[in-house]
Design a protein around this motif. Structure first.
Motif, PDB file in Angstrom:
ATOM      1  N   MET A 182       0.855  -1.426  -0.067  1.00 29.54           N
ATOM      2  CA  MET A 182      -0.160   0.122  -0.157  1.00 29.54           C
ATOM      3  C   MET A 182       0.985   1.556   0.166  1.00 29.54           C
ATOM      4  SD  MET A 182      -3.135   1.394   0.159  1.00 29.54           S
ATOM      5  CE  MET A 182      -4.161  -0.463   0.032  1.00 29.54           C
ATOM      6  N   LEU A 183       2.204   1.515   0.864  1.00 29.29           N
ATOM      7  CA  LEU A 183       2.545   2.565   0.767  1.00 29.29           C
ATOM      8  C   LEU A 183       3.259   2.822  -0.570  1.00 29.29           C
ATOM      9  CD1 LEU A 183       4.166   4.436   2.713  1.00 29.29           C
ATOM     10  CD2 LEU A 183       5.400   2.233   2.639  1.00 29.29           C
ATOM     11  N   ALA A 184       3.735   2.098  -1.550  1.00 28.28           N
ATOM     12  CA  ALA A 184       5.064   2.133  -3.046  1.00 28.28           C
ATOM     13  C   ALA A 184       3.553   2.272  -3.622  1.00 28.28           C
ATOM     14  CB  ALA A 184       5.062   0.961  -3.518  1.00 28.28           C
ATOM     15  N   GLU A 185       2.113   1.750  -3.602  1.00 29.50           N
ATOM     16  CA  GLU A 185       1.431   1.963  -4.079  1.00 29.50           C
ATOM     17  C   GLU A 185       0.585   3.688  -3.974  1.00 29.50           C
ATOM     18  OE1 GLU A 185      -3.448   1.300  -4.786  1.00 29.50           O
ATOM     19  OE2 GLU A 185      -2.679  -0.311  -4.051  1.00 29.50           O
ATOM     20  N   LEU A 186       0.695   3.797  -3.219  1.00 26.87           N
ATOM     21  CA  LEU A 186       0.380   5.490  -2.271  1.00 26.87           C
ATOM     22  C   LEU A 186       0.910   6.195  -2.930  1.00 26.87           C
ATOM     23  CD1 LEU A 186      -1.024   4.635   1.172  1.00 26.87           C
ATOM     24  CD2 LEU A 186      -2.552   5.423  -0.992  1.00 26.87           C
ATOM     25  N   LEU A 187       2.263   5.992  -2.907  1.00 26.86           N
ATOM     26  CA  LEU A 187       3.648   6.876  -2.967  1.00 26.86           C
ATOM     27  C   LEU A 187       4.208   6.935  -4.576  1.00 26.86           C
ATOM     28  CD1 LEU A 187       6.830   6.043  -0.421  1.00 26.86           C
ATOM     29  CD2 LEU A 187       4.680   8.442  -0.519  1.00 26.86           C
ATOM     30  N   ALA A 188       3.588   6.411  -5.565  1.00 25.16           N
ATOM     31  CA  ALA A 188       3.379   6.396  -6.816  1.00 25.16           C
ATOM     32  C   ALA A 188       3.014   7.531  -7.554  1.00 25.16           C
ATOM     33  CB  ALA A 188       2.635   5.094  -7.525  1.00 25.16           C
ATOM     34  N   SER A 189       1.242   8.881  -6.776  1.00 27.12           N
ATOM     35  CA  SER A 189       0.496   9.958  -6.103  1.00 27.12           C
ATOM     36  C   SER A 189       1.841  11.052  -6.392  1.00 27.12           C
ATOM     37  CB  SER A 189      -0.285   9.698  -6.294  1.00 27.12           C
ATOM     38  OG  SER A 189      -0.654   8.169  -6.921  1.00 27.12           O
TER      39      SER A 189
ATOM     40  N   GLY B  16       0.472  14.028   5.780  1.00 26.74           N
ATOM     41  CA  GLY B  16      -0.720  14.336   6.576  1.00 26.74           C
ATOM     42  C   GLY B  16      -2.042  15.240   5.276  1.00 26.74           C
ATOM     43  N   LYS B  17      -1.388  16.282   4.693  1.00 19.12           N
ATOM     44  CA  LYS B  17      -1.538  17.659   4.043  1.00 19.12           C
ATOM     45  C   LYS B  17      -2.231  16.502   2.597  1.00 19.12           C
ATOM     46  CE  LYS B  17       1.418  20.132   3.939  1.00 19.12           C
ATOM     47  NZ  LYS B  17       2.479  21.492   4.135  1.00 19.12           N
ATOM     48  N   ASP B  18      -1.336  15.559   2.225  1.00 18.60           N
ATOM     49  CA  ASP B  18      -1.013  15.272   0.415  1.00 18.60           C
ATOM     50  C   ASP B  18      -1.876  14.207   0.363  1.00 18.60           C
ATOM     51  OD1 ASP B  18      -0.167  18.057   0.021  1.00 18.60           O
ATOM     52  OD2 ASP B  18       1.995  16.856  -0.047  1.00 18.60           O
ATOM     53  N   ILE B  19      -1.111  12.890   0.330  1.00 23.13           N
ATOM     54  CA  ILE B  19      -1.671  11.515   0.246  1.00 23.13           C
ATOM     55  C   ILE B  19      -2.631  11.113   1.712  1.00 23.13           C
ATOM     56  CG2 ILE B  19      -0.179   9.355   0.865  1.00 23.13           C
ATOM     57  CD1 ILE B  19       1.421  10.969  -0.957  1.00 23.13           C
ATOM     58  N   ILE B  20      -2.460  11.280   2.609  1.00 25.38           N
ATOM     59  CA  ILE B  20      -3.824  10.841   2.896  1.00 25.38           C
ATOM     60  C   ILE B  20      -5.239  11.327   2.987  1.00 25.38           C
ATOM     61  CG2 ILE B  20      -5.042  10.259   5.701  1.00 25.38           C
ATOM     62  CD1 ILE B  20      -2.300   9.527   6.157  1.00 25.38           C
ATOM     63  N   THR B  21      -5.120  12.621   2.933  1.00 25.27           N
ATOM     64  CA  THR B  21      -6.005  13.591   2.369  1.00 25.27           C
ATOM     65  C   THR B  21      -6.531  13.069   0.635  1.00 25.27           C
ATOM     66  OG1 THR B  21      -5.078  15.425   2.035  1.00 25.27           O
ATOM     67  CG2 THR B  21      -5.191  15.369   4.471  1.00 25.27           C
ATOM     68  N   GLY B  22      -6.326  13.060   0.277  1.00 25.86           N
ATOM     69  CA  GLY B  22      -6.459  12.232  -1.414  1.00 25.86           C
ATOM     70  C   GLY B  22      -7.139  11.624  -1.487  1.00 25.86           C
ATOM     71  N   VAL B  23      -6.882  10.674  -0.346  1.00 25.23           N
ATOM     72  CA  VAL B  23      -7.447   8.604  -0.029  1.00 25.23           C
ATOM     73  C   VAL B  23      -8.702   8.482   0.312  1.00 25.23           C
ATOM     74  CG1 VAL B  23      -4.689   8.717  -1.155  1.00 25.23           C
ATOM     75  CG2 VAL B  23      -5.605   7.625   1.088  1.00 25.23           C
ATOM     76  N   LEU B  24      -9.119   9.654   0.855  1.00 27.60           N
ATOM     77  CA  LEU B  24      -9.850   9.435   2.511  1.00 27.60           C
ATOM     78  C   LEU B  24     -11.124   8.636   1.713  1.00 27.60           C
ATOM     79  CD1 LEU B  24      -9.893  12.454   4.710  1.00 27.60           C
ATOM     80  CD2 LEU B  24      -8.808  10.126   5.096  1.00 27.60           C
ATOM     81  N   SER B  25     -11.802   9.305   0.403  1.00 26.92           N
ATOM     82  CA  SER B  25     -13.218   8.609   0.178  1.00 26.92           C
ATOM     83  C   SER B  25     -12.714   7.149  -0.601  1.00 26.92           C
ATOM     84  CB  SER B  25     -13.850   9.687  -0.511  1.00 26.92           C
ATOM     85  OG  SER B  25     -12.441   9.983  -2.101  1.00 26.92           O
ATOM     86  N   GLU B  26     -11.405   7.149  -0.323  1.00 20.52           N
ATOM     87  CA  GLU B  26     -11.565   5.399  -1.676  1.00 20.52           C
ATOM     88  C   GLU B  26     -10.429   4.589  -1.009  1.00 20.52           C
ATOM     89  OE1 GLU B  26      -8.012   6.879  -4.468  1.00 20.52           O
ATOM     90  OE2 GLU B  26      -9.563   8.512  -4.947  1.00 20.52           O
ATOM     91  N   ARG B  27      -9.972   4.817  -0.217  1.00 20.17           N
ATOM     92  CA  ARG B  27      -9.133   3.858   0.684  1.00 20.17           C
ATOM     93  C   ARG B  27      -9.835   3.819   2.318  1.00 20.17           C
ATOM     94  NH1 ARG B  27      -6.523   0.469  -2.623  1.00 20.17           N
ATOM     95  NH2 ARG B  27      -5.160   2.092  -3.926  1.00 20.17           N
ATOM     96  N   ARG B  28      -9.637   2.847   3.269  1.00 23.87           N
ATOM     97  CA  ARG B  28     -10.071   2.630   4.387  1.00 23.87           C
ATOM     98  C   ARG B  28      -8.399   3.150   5.469  1.00 23.87           C
ATOM     99  NH1 ARG B  28     -12.893   0.052   7.582  1.00 23.87           N
ATOM    100  NH2 ARG B  28     -12.779  -1.056  10.155  1.00 23.87           N
ATOM    101  N   VAL B  29      -9.224   4.092   6.572  1.00 21.47           N
ATOM    102  CA  VAL B  29      -8.076   4.958   6.712  1.00 21.47           C
ATOM    103  C   VAL B  29      -8.502   5.000   8.316  1.00 21.47           C
ATOM    104  CG1 VAL B  29      -6.659   7.177   7.165  1.00 21.47           C
ATOM    105  CG2 VAL B  29      -7.122   6.597   5.041  1.00 21.47           C
TER     106      VAL B  29
END
Length: 421
Positions: free
Chosen positions: A216-223, A229-242
């Motif tokens: 999952m880390l590798a997949e998220l960092l490809a974007s 906090g500001k970029d990666i996680i806020t960008g996937v809240l609606s798509e991933r189980r956080v």
């Protein structure tokens, strides 16, 4: 699979931080994680000790600014023997064929070192900050991540409304899933971010601590995105189980001079919130072979006194006295952090320095220090007066600085006899 088996599959990644401008001048010659803490430790010792106490044997530390003293401390302290599978290694920022930029944020730092991180063959990656003070059982954190089948898990802490505006605030639903994330929200937006409306701490603050699976880390960092906090996680809240793992113990983000000062003096109190004496969760640091402290006629009250000090008939109240501190006769120290020294001066060195008009390393006789941070190897002359003024503006001088209403004497600075600050 047992918890201990799971922890063997966890890689701890500790972020060494940026320039540390808010901790200047303590970060003038060192990185934030290398700043001394409680007289004998360094900030980096906290996350490393938490990892080792949780059975995490593979630890990578990402470094960049003013990192020489941090590297030296890690190499001296955390050398593993040939019978240990684990390791503590440094991943320094570097120029490569793929890029030549410094780390641009927390996520970018991990992205630039992702190839090395993947070589650990870990199943889970625990992302940690190198400048926080807390004791957390990471085993419970990782177990929560696995049991809730999370894609990402954040450590969160309940906070009061007066603190929320300066932190990253998440909204957590009844199942523990994070549905909103706002970095330093405006006061008008806080009402929409309450996770526990009926509590005196209704908001959940992100602690900047995360768990991912390696995939999952590798997949998220490809974007794109430089910050978790500001970029990666806020960008996937609606798509991933956080998910949000609630940690309700003591936690201090050592981000400013004032918070660093307060955290040190909190440990002086007999009711201190951070336990330095927890035998089950020791704090590791560089072992030193120093003599016992020598105290002659001094009056000490609420003092954290470390190894190798020599104190004469001084009066010390509510203070941290660091390694190898030499405190002269009739000195008064109150509400201060004295970081000590890296070495003892020889008589020959003292003679040479006196000929050059430089005081000895330590606190000279008759000096008064109140509300100050005295960094390592500082030379405070005789009958010097250093006092904090609550309304003093921030200012920087050659051998001292005012920050957040406190006086800071930088590492190796010299304050001549009779000086009044």
């Amino acid at each position: 699979m047992t918890t201990s088996d799971v922890m063997q599959d966890v890689l701890g990644v500790i972020l060494g931080g940026g320039q540390g401008t808010r901790l200047y001048p303590l970060t003038q010659k060192r990185s934030k994680p290398a700043v001394p803490l409680a007289g004998k430790y360094r900030l980096i010792d906290i996350p490393i000790s938490n990892c080792l106490n949780a059975g995490i044997e593979k630890i990578a530390i990402l470094t960049q600014f003013n990192s020489v003293s941090l590297h030296r401390h890690i190499y001296r302290t955390y050398r593993r023997d040939m019978f240990t599978e684990g390791w503590v290694e440094i991943l320094a920022a570097q120029q490569t064929l793929q890029g030549n930029l410094w780390y641009q944020g927390t996520a970018d730092a991990v992205r630039q070192q992702l190839t090395e991180i993947q070589r650990s063959n870990a199943k889970y990656v625990l992302i940690l900050a190198g400048d926080h003070l807390y004791q957390m059982d990471y085993r419970e954190f990782v177990r929560y991540h696995i049991e809730t089948e999370a894609d990402i898990t954040l450590a969160v802490q309940p906070v009061e409304a007066k603190l929320a505006a300066g932190l990253g605030i998440v909204k957590r639903n009844s199942d523990g899933q994070i549905v909103e994330f706002c970095e330093k929200p405006d006061l008008d937006a806080l009402d929409e971010l309450e996770s526990m409306p009926d509590s005196d701490k209704p908001f959940m603050a992100s602690m900047g601590i995360y768990v991912f699976s390696m995939e999952m880390l590798a997949e998220l960092l490809a974007s794109p995105g430089n910050d978790f906090g500001k970029d990666i996680i806020t960008g996937v809240l609606s798509e991933r189980r956080v998910m949000g793992y609630v940690f309700d113990g003591y936690w201090a983000d050592i981000g400013t001079i004032r918070r660093f000062y307060e955290a040190n003096l909190e440990m002086v109190s007999p009711t201190r919130p951070f336990d330095l004496n927890n035998a089950r969760r020791p704090i590791y640091t560089h072992p030193r072979f120093l003599p016992p402290c020598e105290v002659y006629g001094a009056k000490l009250d609420q003092v954290l006194l470390t190894d190798g000090c020599r104190i004469y008939d001084a009066e010390i109240t509510n203070a941290v006295i660091g390694l190898r501190s030499i405190i002269g006769s009739k000195v008064v120290i109150k509400d201060s952090v004295i970081m000590g020294a890296d070495y003892y001066e020889s008589e020959e060195d003292r003679t040479k320095n006196r000929q050059l008009g430089r005081p000895d390393v330590g606190i000279g006789e008759g000096s008064v220090i109140a509300g100050a941070l005295i960094d390592k190897n500082a030379r405070i002359g005789k009958r010097v007066q250093i006092r904090n003024l609550s309304d003093r503006p921030d200012e920087t001088h050659q051998n001292w600085a005012a920050r957040d209403g406190l006086i800071v004497v930088p590492k190796s600075a010299a304050i001549p006899d009779e000086t009044v600050i």
